[in-house]
Design a protein around this motif. Structure first.
Motif, PDB file in Angstrom:
ATOM      1  N   GLN A  33       2.992  16.812  -9.860  1.00 53.81           N
ATOM      2  CA  GLN A  33       4.107  15.976  -9.425  1.00 53.81           C
ATOM      3  C   GLN A  33       5.054  16.775  -8.296  1.00 53.81           C
ATOM      4  N   ARG A  43      -0.533   7.678 -10.107  1.00 60.33           N
ATOM      5  CA  ARG A  43      -1.026   8.917 -10.995  1.00 60.33           C
ATOM      6  C   ARG A  43      -0.634  10.012 -10.511  1.00 60.33           C
ATOM      7  N   GLN A 102       2.905  10.985 -11.371  1.00 59.12           N
ATOM      8  CA  GLN A 102       2.882  11.105 -12.851  1.00 59.12           C
ATOM      9  C   GLN A 102       2.633  12.613 -13.356  1.00 59.12           C
TER      10      GLN A 102
END
Length: 571
Positions: free
Chosen positions: A27, A96, A99
């Motif tokens: 992240q 993605r 996340q």
């Protein structure tokens, strides 16, 4: 602190912490890429006025990003390309990534392998597939990951598959590979048949100079012969150790036509010379023992005298030593004294500092390889040290340039790792307002030299020991130290302190002097993609033709017409 951070935690808690940290790491990388993408969007402007500059907006942004992240220009530019690809072409994959479900390594490999895709519809299809499948690719090896990405690209845009094998096979000659050890370099390639015959004959000619007692095997002899050819030496010295061997004459120092500088401290030179002496002594002793076995038993009065024994076991290197001192070395001689070493270990064995030697490109040269270079005729010279007075001209002398390059070793811009031999020597305060003196000179690669000269907002200050203090246009402060401090920590690089210098007045024609590109960065990128796609298409056509060659002619012609129209393509 580090060893107590998870002290007492159970195994399940440790595994959970590792998993959570890996997600947070991904992240954080995604947030960094998003910030880079926004930086590129706000600072890189494609316009007719700046696009043809060598140091364009992209290069300027990469320079500032590299300073903050301590990255070289190419790696910083690569981070920018990844960020742009995620923002503009792979937004679902970027989600993605944000996340924490895809690692930075997988994202980087995807962005690189998809760089030849140009169709927006293909990008949309790939983005959807990659966002779904990339989450399961983290466990793949690098080879398997590349295969998975290429297989997906093959489904939607075969011409965009990077065909690395064909590119490598098309090159003609190679020197060095990434898996090479420090001592040796792999050389491979193709040469004309007539040149190969000449090379083989030249190697055989040099090997004739060696007697049967030379300790090297045939493979090592051939390798040494190629080295002698490269250095244009007229013979390959024999290492049999026999004083009367006609081929034992050493190569003349400095006989090579191409000169490279090896930086070595006195301890490294001494260790190499001791190794040479030990090898020669061992070979001479073997020769003396072999002679004693083959000669008939002498009569009592003819027994060897002590003087003869001493002569046969003598050390020619010690009796006629090579010049001692520093081999282009930046380290002062006192640092090579035993007292400066680590002392005596608990075992009672004295630890000896063998020193460090560096090849161009800041590659470690092992002592055994340094000894081979000295045997081959390398001249040992002491690095010139500058005095307090500046030189009277703009261009530094050869000896001053050698000192500055040996001190810096790399480009002095923050994070840049371009070796000093590929850099310009720049005046911190421009000449003639600043003198041609090592306290006002440092190495900069061409890109960062242009940036310091033409970009707005960069400030630079150099201290007498070579430390450079930078201030970026955004106000970030960075410090770089001479690269020699990493390898020769005992070398005091301090030179004379200069009086305060006035900065030159603004030059109204400064931007007009910016070097221009032959074509813009965007045009170069488009041309590279077009050329590689065309190459891939041709390779696929050739492979298809070879596959169809086993089929009946009518079937093969029908398949080619279906792909290319009424007439088959010319092959």
């Amino acid at each position: 602190m580090f060893d107590r951070l998870f002290a007492g935690a159970e195994e399940s808690a440790l595994i959970a912490a590792i998993e959570q940290c890996a997600r947070e790491e991904a992240q954080a990388g995604a947030h960094k890429s998003a910030a880079i993408a926004q930086l590129v969007s706000s600072t890189v402007s494609w316009d007719d006025e700046h696009d043809d500059w060598v140091y364009d907006c992209w290069a300027q942004t990469a320079s500032e990003l590299g300073a903050v992240l301590s990255l070289g220009q190419r790696r910083a530019s690569g981070q920018m390309r990844i960020a742009i690809a995620l923002r503009d072409r792979l937004p679902r994959l970027a989600e993605r990534y944000l996340q924490g479900r895809v690692s930075a390594q997988v994202v980087s490999k995807i962005c690189w392998r998809t760089r030849l895709v140009v169709d927006s519809q293909v990008w949309a299809l790939l983005d959807g597939e990659l966002a779904t499948q990339a989450q399961r690719w983290g466990s793949l090896s690098e080879e398997a990951l590349v295969g998975a990405i290429d297989a997906l690209i093959e489904r939607y845009d075969p011409d965009a598959v990077i065909r690395a094998k064909e590119v490598i096979a098309g090159r003609d000659f190679h020197i060095g590979a990434h898996e090479d050890p420090d001592e040796l370099v792999l050389v491979w390639g193709q040469v004309l048949g007539c040149d190969a015959v000449v090379l083989a004959a030249r190697i055989a000619e040099l090997l004739k100079n060696l007697c049967e007692d030379d300790p090297r095997d045939m493979g090592e002899r051939r390798s040494c012969a190629v080295g002698a050819i490269i250095q244009r030496q007229d013979h390959l010295p024999c290492r049999c150790g026999k004083p009367a061997c006609p081929g034992a004459a050493p190569a003349a120092p400095g006989s090579a036509s191409v000169v490279i500088s090896v930086l070595a401290d006195p301890a490294a030179v001494a260790a190499a010379q001791q190794l040479i002496a030990a090898e020669d002594r061992e070979q001479q002793q073997k020769h003396a023992q072999n002679q004693a076995k083959t000669e008939p038993a002498p009569e009592a009065e003819a027994e060897p005298t002590p003087e003869r024994d001493a002569e046969s076991a003598g050390d020619p290197v010690e009796s006629e030593p090579l010049p001692m001192g520093e081999d282009e070395s930046p380290a002062p001689a006192p640092d090579a004294e035993p007292a400066a070493g680590p002392g005596v270990a608990n075992s009672g064995r004295c630890l000896r500092d063998s020193g460090v030697a560096l090849l161009p490109g800041v590659t470690i040269l092992p002592i055994v390889a340094l000894a081979e270079a000295i045997r081959a005729g390398a001249a040992i010279k002491t690095l010139w040290l500058p005095g307090p007075d500046p030189e009277p001209h703009y261009r530094p002398s050869t000896k001053l340039a050698a000192f500055v390059r040996a001190r810096d070793l790399f480009c002095r811009y923050p994070g840049c790792d371009v070796p000093a031999e590929h850099c310009d020597i720049d005046h911190v305060v421009p000449y003639p307002y600043g003198p041609t003196h090592p306290s006002n000179l440092n190495c900069k690669c061409r890109t960062h030299h242009l940036g310091k000269t033409f970009a707005e907002g960069w400030q630079e200050q150099q201290l007498p020991d070579g430390t450079v203090l930078w201030t970026t246009p955004a106000g970030q402060r960075c410090t770089t130290v001479p690269g020699s401090w990493l390898f020769f920590p005992g070398w005091d690089t301090t030179t004379a302190e200069l009086p305060p210098m006035a900065q030159p007045p603004p030059d109204p024609d400064r931007l007009a002097k910016m070097p221009k590109r032959r074509r813009t960065r965007a045009a170069e990128e488009a041309a590279r993609i077009k050329a590689e796609r065309e190459h891939n298409a041709l390779q696929r056509a050739l492979e298809r033709k070879q596959a169809l060659g086993q089929q009946p002619r009518s079937v093969a012609a029908q398949r080619i017409r279906q792909d290319y129209g009424a007439e088959p393509p010319p092959f």
